[in-house]
Enzyme design. Structure first.
Site, PDB file in Angstrom:
ATOM      1  N   CYS A 287      10.547 -12.548  41.900  1.00 58.15           N
ATOM      2  CA  CYS A 287       9.248 -12.908  41.646  1.00 58.15           C
ATOM      3  C   CYS A 287       8.133 -12.419  42.418  1.00 58.15           C
ATOM      4  O   CYS A 287       7.314 -11.881  42.070  1.00 58.15           O
ATOM      5  CB  CYS A 287       9.121 -14.747  41.670  1.00 58.15           C
TER       6      CYS A 287
ATOM      7  N   VAL B 265      15.301 -19.206  34.664  1.00 63.19           N
ATOM      8  CA  VAL B 265      14.136 -20.364  34.077  1.00 63.19           C
ATOM      9  C   VAL B 265      14.535 -21.061  32.827  1.00 63.19           C
ATOM     10  O   VAL B 265      14.657 -22.053  32.815  1.00 63.19           O
ATOM     11  CB  VAL B 265      12.797 -19.432  34.024  1.00 63.19           C
TER      12      VAL B 265
ATOM     13  N   GLY C 290      11.321 -13.175  58.788  1.00 62.18           N
ATOM     14  CA  GLY C 290      12.571 -12.177  58.220  1.00 62.18           C
ATOM     15  C   GLY C 290      12.357 -11.025  58.107  1.00 62.18           C
ATOM     16  O   GLY C 290      11.615 -10.039  58.694  1.00 62.18           O
TER      17      GLY C 290
ATOM     18  N   LYS D 235       7.130  -8.629  42.293  1.00 61.75           N
ATOM     19  CA  LYS D 235       6.357  -8.305  41.033  1.00 61.75           C
ATOM     20  C   LYS D 235       5.252  -9.155  40.805  1.00 61.75           C
ATOM     21  O   LYS D 235       4.352  -8.427  40.070  1.00 61.75           O
ATOM     22  CB  LYS D 235       7.326  -8.337  40.017  1.00 61.75           C
TER      23      LYS D 235
ATOM     24  N   GLU E  26       5.919 -21.818  35.486  1.00 61.05           N
ATOM     25  CA  GLU E  26       7.074 -22.501  36.270  1.00 61.05           C
ATOM     26  C   GLU E  26       7.110 -22.194  37.574  1.00 61.05           C
ATOM     27  O   GLU E  26       6.942 -21.008  38.042  1.00 61.05           O
ATOM     28  CB  GLU E  26       8.610 -21.981  35.427  1.00 61.05           C
ATOM     29  N   PHE E  27       7.501 -23.282  38.299  1.00 65.08           N
ATOM     30  CA  PHE E  27       7.309 -23.149  39.870  1.00 65.08           C
ATOM     31  C   PHE E  27       8.709 -23.335  40.442  1.00 65.08           C
ATOM     32  O   PHE E  27       8.674 -23.387  41.790  1.00 65.08           O
ATOM     33  CB  PHE E  27       6.299 -24.123  40.488  1.00 65.08           C
ATOM     34  N   LEU E  28       9.781 -23.496  39.714  1.00 65.50           N
ATOM     35  CA  LEU E  28      11.004 -23.608  40.317  1.00 65.50           C
ATOM     36  C   LEU E  28      11.635 -22.748  41.101  1.00 65.50           C
ATOM     37  O   LEU E  28      11.138 -21.562  41.068  1.00 65.50           O
ATOM     38  CB  LEU E  28      12.139 -23.914  39.310  1.00 65.50           C
TER      39      LEU E  28
HETATM   40  N1  NAD Z   1      13.966 -16.744  38.349  1.00 61.19           N
HETATM   41  C1  NAD Z   1      12.892 -17.346  38.994  1.00 61.19           C
HETATM   42  O1  NAD Z   1      12.873 -17.801  40.188  1.00 61.19           O
HETATM   43  C2  NAD Z   1      11.338 -17.673  38.227  1.00 61.19           C
HETATM   44  C3  NAD Z   1      10.466 -18.891  38.738  1.00 61.19           C
HETATM   45  C4  NAD Z   1       9.580 -19.092  37.950  1.00 61.19           C
HETATM   46  C5  NAD Z   1       8.916 -18.418  37.156  1.00 61.19           C
HETATM   47  N2  NAD Z   1       9.768 -16.970  36.712  1.00 61.19           N
HETATM   48  C6  NAD Z   1       9.314 -16.240  35.566  1.00 61.19           C
HETATM   49  O2  NAD Z   1      10.054 -16.739  34.368  1.00 61.19           O
HETATM   50  C7  NAD Z   1      10.337 -15.446  33.605  1.00 61.19           C
HETATM   51  C8  NAD Z   1      11.736 -15.616  33.281  1.00 61.19           C
HETATM   52  O3  NAD Z   1      12.391 -15.241  34.582  1.00 61.19           O
HETATM   53  P1  NAD Z   1      14.023 -15.145  34.888  1.00 61.19           P
HETATM   54  O4  NAD Z   1      14.272 -15.221  36.425  1.00 61.19           O
HETATM   55  O5  NAD Z   1      14.735 -16.316  34.026  1.00 61.19           O
HETATM   56  O6  NAD Z   1      14.657 -13.895  33.628  1.00 61.19           O
HETATM   57  P2  NAD Z   1      16.019 -13.498  33.449  1.00 61.19           P
HETATM   58  O7  NAD Z   1      15.970 -11.999  33.531  1.00 61.19           O
HETATM   59  O8  NAD Z   1      16.871 -14.112  34.441  1.00 61.19           O
HETATM   60  O9  NAD Z   1      16.189 -14.139  32.200  1.00 61.19           O
HETATM   61  C9  NAD Z   1      15.662 -13.482  31.075  1.00 61.19           C
HETATM   62  C10 NAD Z   1      16.407 -13.844  29.643  1.00 61.19           C
HETATM   63  O10 NAD Z   1      15.700 -13.352  28.642  1.00 61.19           O
HETATM   64  C11 NAD Z   1      16.375 -12.750  27.755  1.00 61.19           C
HETATM   65  N3  NAD Z   1      15.826 -12.123  26.538  1.00 61.19           N
HETATM   66  C12 NAD Z   1      15.239 -10.847  26.760  1.00 61.19           C
HETATM   67  N4  NAD Z   1      14.599 -10.398  25.617  1.00 61.19           N
HETATM   68  C13 NAD Z   1      14.768 -11.468  24.727  1.00 61.19           C
HETATM   69  C14 NAD Z   1      14.629 -11.647  23.338  1.00 61.19           C
HETATM   70  N5  NAD Z   1      13.848 -10.924  22.960  1.00 61.19           N
HETATM   71  N6  NAD Z   1      15.079 -12.869  22.853  1.00 61.19           N
HETATM   72  C15 NAD Z   1      15.794 -13.738  23.560  1.00 61.19           C
HETATM   73  N7  NAD Z   1      16.085 -13.558  24.790  1.00 61.19           N
HETATM   74  C16 NAD Z   1      15.636 -12.499  25.308  1.00 61.19           C
HETATM   75  C17 NAD Z   1      17.407 -11.846  28.724  1.00 61.19           C
HETATM   76  O11 NAD Z   1      18.783 -11.741  28.027  1.00 61.19           O
HETATM   77  C18 NAD Z   1      17.648 -13.086  29.637  1.00 61.19           C
HETATM   78  O12 NAD Z   1      18.857 -13.785  29.585  1.00 61.19           O
HETATM   79  C19 NAD Z   1       9.714 -14.327  34.029  1.00 61.19           C
HETATM   80  O13 NAD Z   1       8.548 -14.092  33.689  1.00 61.19           O
HETATM   81  C20 NAD Z   1       9.774 -14.876  35.712  1.00 61.19           C
HETATM   82  O14 NAD Z   1       8.769 -14.043  36.488  1.00 61.19           O
HETATM   83  C21 NAD Z   1      11.135 -16.925  37.150  1.00 61.19           C
END
Ligand code: NAD
Length: 444
Positions: A262, A11, A255, A265, A150-152
């Site tokens: 996402c 994200v 499936g 959890k 975020e909805f991506l």
């Molecule tokens: N992945 C998706 O498709 C998606 C879509 C919508 C919303 N979200 C939400 O967005 C959030 C992030 O998801 P993601 O998939 O990008 O997670 P991710 O695990 O890919 O990325 C999180 C990043 O945060 C970093 N991090 C951890 N602690 C930190 C700190 N103290 N300071 C700086 N960086 C730090 C990690 O090193 C990592 O690079 C979650 O809450 C998730 O539920 C994810």
């Protein structure tokens, strides 16, 4: 505008890159020094189609920067996005340690008015907790907290971010509202809405959307299981019902269960929020239970085919990522299926176009990862298809027949047309459709 994005995962990196693309100065901050060094060297640490072009352009034009130094990013930022992990903590509720930890850091670092935007998926009430953490060391007139879920979708993240169906912004501050409106205006030029609401409703919107989508998939999985028993074809049922405009065509594909970082959890976190508020959200509990069961459906089919004894069998697996076009294997059904097959003494030869490195890190030599999809078939008793990558849809069946011991396919994603596959292989079992047996192919 000067933006900081804290957390540079799926994200955060997409968010930061897309804001740079619309002319903002963006600094992405991460605690993972190795990841930051790779990005500073021009390498993208995740696989996300289309991201490379934007990443390259915006780093070259000096609008997109990477650092481990939060303070330096905060000093310049008018808006700080938190795109931090919110994994399930003890008991399954979202763990807010990362968010509140960074909020605490920010409370000591911010020196002038800044908008703090929560982009992570967080339970209702989190923006108040972030506000309280910031207020510990910071005057309340120096910040506002905004909830901007975020909805991506991974695999389509750049498009989703650049042209969102809607942008949801939860805030009770006019000043923050103006800043967010200004920032997002370039993304909604086609008329899609920026929807302003209170913080709690914004937080709830994200969980409601994900839980509804998970429930929709789960409903179709149940329909598919029933189709198998009554002799109906779920493909036809899906088209028949999805063309009703009240229902719609998307997200009706059955499936082997939903996975990813996402849905599992978020459904669980919403169920726990309901519990905390003394509400019996019965449907969510069912969704979770049915999804767990669905991950076993393909293994049940395989076990039944081999009359209960899988030991010594070699099974090729195509697809390991939780869905196509990503390298993300978090909560991927493929892993649950592989674990169960390994427990029953199966040898696994697996291939995925993008997720191999992530799988190698967690499985080591417990499974064989092959160079190509066809290599996974060498000497295999059967093929299990678990992720519907486009590359799997039109295989060279001569090649497939020459490599496999028997052409037996268990398809967890209904990748093939039933009539066509019926001509090509000996045995084909998919989800919610008739089993195809081809005796003329049995003697190969
Ligand atoms: N992945 C998706 O498709 C998606 C879509 C919508 C919303 N979200 C939400 O967005 C959030 C992030 O998801 P993601 O998939 O990008 O997670 P991710 O695990 O890919 O990325 C999180 C990043 O945060 C970093 N991090 C951890 N602690 C930190 C700190 N103290 N300071 C700086 N960086 C730090 C990690 O090193 C990592 O690079 C979650 O809450 C998730 O539920 C994810």
């Amino acid at each position: 505008m000067h933006i900081a994005v804290v957390g540079t995962g799926y994200v955060g990196l997409v968010t930061g890159t897309c804001f740079a693309e619309t002319g903002n100065q963006v600094t992405c901050v991460d605690i993972d020094a190795n990841k930051v060094a790779r990005m500073q060297a021009g390498e993208i640490p995740i696989f996300e189609p289309g991201l490379d072009l934007l990443f390259e352009r915006n780093t070259r034009q000096n609008r997109l920067h990477f650092t481990t130094d939060l303070q330096s990013a905060v000093d310049k930022a008018e808006i700080i996005f938190l795109a931090l992990p919110t994994p399930p903590g003890e008991g399954g509720a979202a763990d807010l340690r990362y968010i509140l930890g960074v909020a605490d850091d920010l409370s000591r670092m911010i020196k002038r008015y800044t908008v703090i935007v929560d982009k992570s998926t967080v339970p209702v009430g989190t923006s108040e907790k972030v506000h309280a953490a910031l207020a510990r060391h910071l005057s309340e007139d120096l910040f506002d907290v905004v909830s901007n879920p975020e909805f991506l979708r991974e695999g389509l993240a750049v498009d989703d971010f650049m042209k969102p169906d809607r942008v949801v912004i939860g805030t009770s501050s006019d000043r923050a509202k103006k800043a967010m409106q200004h920032l997002y205006q370039p993304f909604v030029r086609q008329g899609n809405p920026i929807i302003f609401m209170d913080e709690r409703s914004a937080e709830m919107t994200k969980y409601a959307a994900n839980s509804y989508l998970a429930a929709r998939i789960t409903f179709m999985n149940e329909i598919a299981n029933l189709c198998e028993r009554v002799g109906a074809n779920v493909d036809m049922v899906r088209i028949g019902m999805g063309t009703d405009t009240r229902i719609g065509k998307r997200f009706l594909f059955p499936g082997v269960g939903y996975g990813g970082s996402c849905f599992p959890k978020d459904v669980q976190a919403l169920a726990i929020t309901a519990e905390e508020f003394d509400y019996d959200f019965a449907m969510l509990k069912t969704v979770m239970g049915v999804n767990e069961r669905q991950k076993g459906v393909l293994v049940d089919k395989i076990r039944t085919y081999y009359q209960g004894d899988l030991s010594g069998k070699t099974i090729a697996v195509w697809g390991l990522a939780f869905k196509p076009n990503t390298d993300d294997i978090r909560e991927a059904p493929a892993l649950a299926i592989i674990d169960r097959l390994l427990e029953e003494g199966v040898r696994i030869q697996a291939y995925d176009p993008e997720a191999m490195e992530n799988v190698r890190q967690s499985y080591g030599d417990r499974i064989t990862l092959t160079e190509t999809a066809y290599d996974a078939l060498d000497g295999a008793d059967a093929l299990a298809i678990i992720t519907e990558w486009s590359a799997f849809r039109s295989p060279d069946f001569d090649e497939l027949r020459s490599r496999m011991k028997e052409t037996v396919i268990f398809d967890g994603r209904n990748v093939f047309d039933l009539d066509e596959i019926g001509q090509e292989v000996q045995y084909y079992d998919s989800i919610g459709r008739h089993v195809m047996k081809n005796s003329s192919r049995s003697d190969q």
